[in-house]
Motif scaffolding. Structure first.
Motif, short mmCIF file in Angstrom:
data_model
loop_
_atom_site.label_atom_id
_atom_site.label_comp_id
_atom_site.label_asym_id
_atom_site.label_seq_id
_atom_site.Cartn_x
_atom_site.Cartn_y
_atom_site.Cartn_z
N PRO A 51 91.67 47.63 41.27
CA PRO A 51 90.38 47.93 40.64
C PRO A 51 89.36 46.81 40.71
O PRO A 51 88.15 47.06 40.70
CB PRO A 51 90.76 48.23 39.18
N GLU A 52 89.83 45.57 40.81
CA GLU A 52 88.88 44.46 40.84
C GLU A 52 88.30 44.20 42.24
O GLU A 52 87.40 43.37 42.40
CB GLU A 52 89.55 43.18 40.31
N VAL A 53 88.80 44.94 43.23
CA VAL A 53 88.47 44.62 44.63
C VAL A 53 87.39 45.55 45.19
O VAL A 53 87.40 46.76 44.97
CB VAL A 53 89.74 44.73 45.50
N ILE A 54 86.46 44.96 45.95
CA ILE A 54 85.60 45.71 46.87
C ILE A 54 86.12 45.41 48.25
O ILE A 54 86.11 44.25 48.70
CB ILE A 54 84.12 45.28 46.76
N PHE A 55 86.65 46.42 48.93
CA PHE A 55 87.28 46.21 50.23
C PHE A 55 86.30 46.61 51.33
O PHE A 55 85.86 47.75 51.39
CB PHE A 55 88.57 47.02 50.34
N CYS A 56 85.97 45.67 52.20
CA CYS A 56 84.97 45.90 53.25
C CYS A 56 85.64 45.93 54.62
O CYS A 56 86.48 45.08 54.93
CB CYS A 56 83.93 44.78 53.24
N SER A 57 85.22 46.90 55.42
CA SER A 57 85.84 47.05 56.74
C SER A 57 84.84 47.70 57.69
O SER A 57 83.93 48.41 57.26
CB SER A 57 87.09 47.94 56.62
N PHE A 58 85.05 47.47 58.98
CA PHE A 58 84.34 48.28 59.96
C PHE A 58 84.89 49.71 59.88
O PHE A 58 86.06 49.92 59.52
CB PHE A 58 84.50 47.71 61.37
N GLY A 59 84.05 50.67 60.24
CA GLY A 59 84.38 52.07 59.98
C GLY A 59 85.62 52.59 60.67
O GLY A 59 86.33 53.44 60.14
N ASP A 60 85.92 52.04 61.88
CA ASP A 60 87.03 52.65 62.62
C ASP A 60 88.40 52.31 62.03
O ASP A 60 89.40 52.87 62.45
CB ASP A 60 86.97 52.30 64.11
N ARG A 90 89.91 55.38 49.15
CA ARG A 90 88.56 55.56 48.61
C ARG A 90 88.48 56.86 47.81
O ARG A 90 87.87 56.90 46.74
CB ARG A 90 87.53 55.57 49.75
N GLY A 91 89.10 57.93 48.33
CA GLY A 91 89.10 59.21 47.61
C GLY A 91 89.80 59.12 46.27
O GLY A 91 89.50 59.88 45.34
N GLU A 92 90.73 58.19 46.17
CA GLU A 92 91.47 58.02 44.92
C GLU A 92 90.80 57.02 43.99
O GLU A 92 91.40 56.63 42.98
CB GLU A 92 92.91 57.59 45.25
N GLY A 93 89.61 56.60 44.33
CA GLY A 93 88.85 55.74 43.43
C GLY A 93 88.69 54.30 43.86
O GLY A 93 88.00 53.52 43.20
N GLY A 94 89.31 53.93 44.97
CA GLY A 94 89.16 52.55 45.46
C GLY A 94 87.75 52.29 45.97
O GLY A 94 87.10 53.20 46.50
N ILE A 147 95.68 46.07 48.81
CA ILE A 147 94.57 45.28 48.26
C ILE A 147 93.40 46.20 47.88
O ILE A 147 92.81 46.07 46.80
CB ILE A 147 94.11 44.22 49.29
N ALA A 148 93.08 47.16 48.77
CA ALA A 148 91.92 48.03 48.55
C ALA A 148 92.07 48.89 47.30
O ALA A 148 91.07 49.31 46.70
CB ALA A 148 91.70 48.91 49.77
N ALA A 149 93.31 49.17 46.90
CA ALA A 149 93.54 50.04 45.73
C ALA A 149 93.37 49.29 44.41
O ALA A 149 93.37 49.94 43.34
CB ALA A 149 94.94 50.64 45.82
N SER A 194 101.77 55.67 54.34
CA SER A 194 101.68 56.92 53.58
C SER A 194 100.26 57.42 53.39
O SER A 194 100.06 58.53 52.93
CB SER A 194 102.33 56.72 52.19
N ARG A 195 99.26 56.62 53.72
CA ARG A 195 97.87 57.05 53.54
C ARG A 195 96.97 56.15 54.38
O ARG A 195 97.45 55.28 55.09
CB ARG A 195 97.47 56.99 52.06
N ASP A 196 95.66 56.38 54.29
CA ASP A 196 94.72 55.51 54.99
C ASP A 196 93.64 55.05 54.01
O ASP A 196 93.65 55.42 52.83
CB ASP A 196 94.12 56.22 56.22
N LEU A 197 92.70 54.24 54.50
CA LEU A 197 91.68 53.68 53.60
C LEU A 197 90.76 54.77 53.06
O LEU A 197 90.25 54.66 51.94
CB LEU A 197 90.88 52.59 54.33
N PHE A 198 90.55 55.83 53.84
CA PHE A 198 89.76 56.96 53.32
C PHE A 198 90.42 57.54 52.07
O PHE A 198 89.76 57.86 51.09
CB PHE A 198 89.62 58.04 54.38
N ARG A 199 91.73 57.68 52.14
CA ARG A 199 92.47 58.25 51.00
C ARG A 199 92.34 57.32 49.78
O ARG A 199 92.14 57.78 48.66
CB ARG A 199 93.93 58.44 51.38
#
Ligand code: SF4
Length: 374
Positions: free
Chosen positions: A82-91, A106-110, A78-80, A99-104
């Protein structure tokens, strides 16, 4: 600081320890259910201060850790978009998916944003009416009420571009599952005080009676933990198995009626998978049909995503109290906070993280010499 330092008093801790030592006559295994309690125990060396007869087993009480891998993968998909703003607590951002995490992502443009309240996500949705705003709602009975409030407010205020990816879990069915396991060694529970401050204690007497285990509602400071242990050991030595509230400054038998009403309105009980453990019947919540329009799982059709847990991470055994973190072959080597293999190494409440933070330079079970509480 009131309510913190006064519950870390070394003299009072010494008195409680002396009482436990004077009471115990044979081995007992107690499980603390909450990850916050685990961190207090490891940070202050409480397990090393106890008499050798009393063993503490760490339970599945870290909300980040028990969120199943497939739910992380659904969040990543979902986070990947383009129409989505994905909100989460930091942890949640560093919890590894397949294969990846939410930081990745974000690094890829999410567009992945860290927020501090689910109501922040509602505000973001109002400010961005042409984007889809998704909040990752995870955790136990403690985080569920404010998350329920966010969905309630979204429906009430007609904020249609807000949805929640729900992965909420409930403690009592997990306690039941632990007790039903043939490998279970637990003879008494320290129940999580903050969960009981919301839900009250009425789900526990039947559990205590059915499995003949004392359940002591326990807080989070060192003296809270020691008092919970003292009361549990006293019951075990007397052959008792009742529910005892040792966290009276926060917990009433009925819990928080307003929070419970909100939960009952927004959620319904469902079976839920726990990371590394599997599906536990009736152990979770999902949005009730009235709020289905705000369910991200349906809105983005991600329920089809299922995932197998990686074999190298033994967090399922850690979460069930069958393995101490340092007994995992990967602990501190291939698995550490910078390159975690499992969520229990990432989360601030994870048992593997606690052992890494406070124990990795020593031998965890080597010494029971007293170290100062406080
Ligand atoms: S040390 Fe790492 S690999 Fe081992 S159980 Fe903990 S998180 Fe999983």
């Amino acid at each position: 600081m009131k309510y913190l330092e006064e519950f870390q008093n070394p003299d009072l801790a010494g008195g409680l320890l002396a009482d436990i030592r004077a009471t115990v006559t044979r081995p007992w295994a107690l499980m603390e259910v909450c990850g916050g309690q685990t961190h207090t125990i490891i940070r202050h060396g409480i397990d090393q201060l106890l008499p050798p007869e009393v063993e503490l087993i760490h339970g599945p009480g870290c909300p980040v850790c028990v969120t199943p891998l497939e739910m992380i993968d659904r969040a990543l998909e979902i986070a990947a978009r383009p129409e989505v703003i994905f909100c989460s607590f930091g942890d949640m951002l560093r919890v590894p998916g397949s294969s990846r995490d939410l930081f990745r992502v974000r690094g890829e443009g999410g567009d992945v944003r860290v927020i501090y309240s689910p109501l922040d996500a509602l505000r973001i949705a109002e400010d961005n009416p042409h984007r889809e705003v998704v909040f990752f709602g995870i955790g136990f009975e403690t985080t569920a009420p404010p998350n329920a409030m966010a969905v309630y407010q979204a429906r009430k205020r007609g904020i249609r571009n807000f949805s929640m990816l729900v992965s909420h879990v409930r403690v009592p069915p997990a306690v039941e599952a632990i007790m039903n396991s043939p490998q279970c060694r637990v003879q008494g529970f320290l129940a999580a005080g903050h969960v009981c401050s919301v839900m009250g204690t009425d789900e526990y007497p039947a559990l205590a009676e059915r499995h003949r285990v004392p359940i002591v509602v326990t807080g989070f400071e060192p003296l809270d933990i020691l008092e919970g242990i003292r009361r549990a050991v006293r019951q075990l030595e007397r052959g008792e198995h009742t529910v005892d509230n040792a966290y009276g400054r926060a917990v009433r038998p009925e819990g928080n009626p307003a929070a419970r009403a909100m939960l009952q309105d927004v959620f319904e009980v469902t079976d839920r998978a726990w990371r590394g453990i599997g599906v536990i019947p009736d152990s979770g919540w999902r949005l009730s049909p009235r709020y289905r329009d705000h369910d991200a799982e349906h809105r983005f059709d991600v329920a089809r995503i299922t995932t197998r847990e990686p074999a190298q991470c033994r967090s399922g055994e850690v979460l069930q109290g069958l393995l101490k973190p340092h007994q995992c072959e990967a602990f501190g080597t291939t698995c550490n906070p910078r390159t975690p293999l499992g969520a229990t190494m990432v989360s601030s409440e994870g048992a593997c993280a606690a052992y890494y933070l406070y124990r990795r330079l020593g031998t965890p079970d080597a010494s029971r010499e007293a170290s100062p509480v406080g």
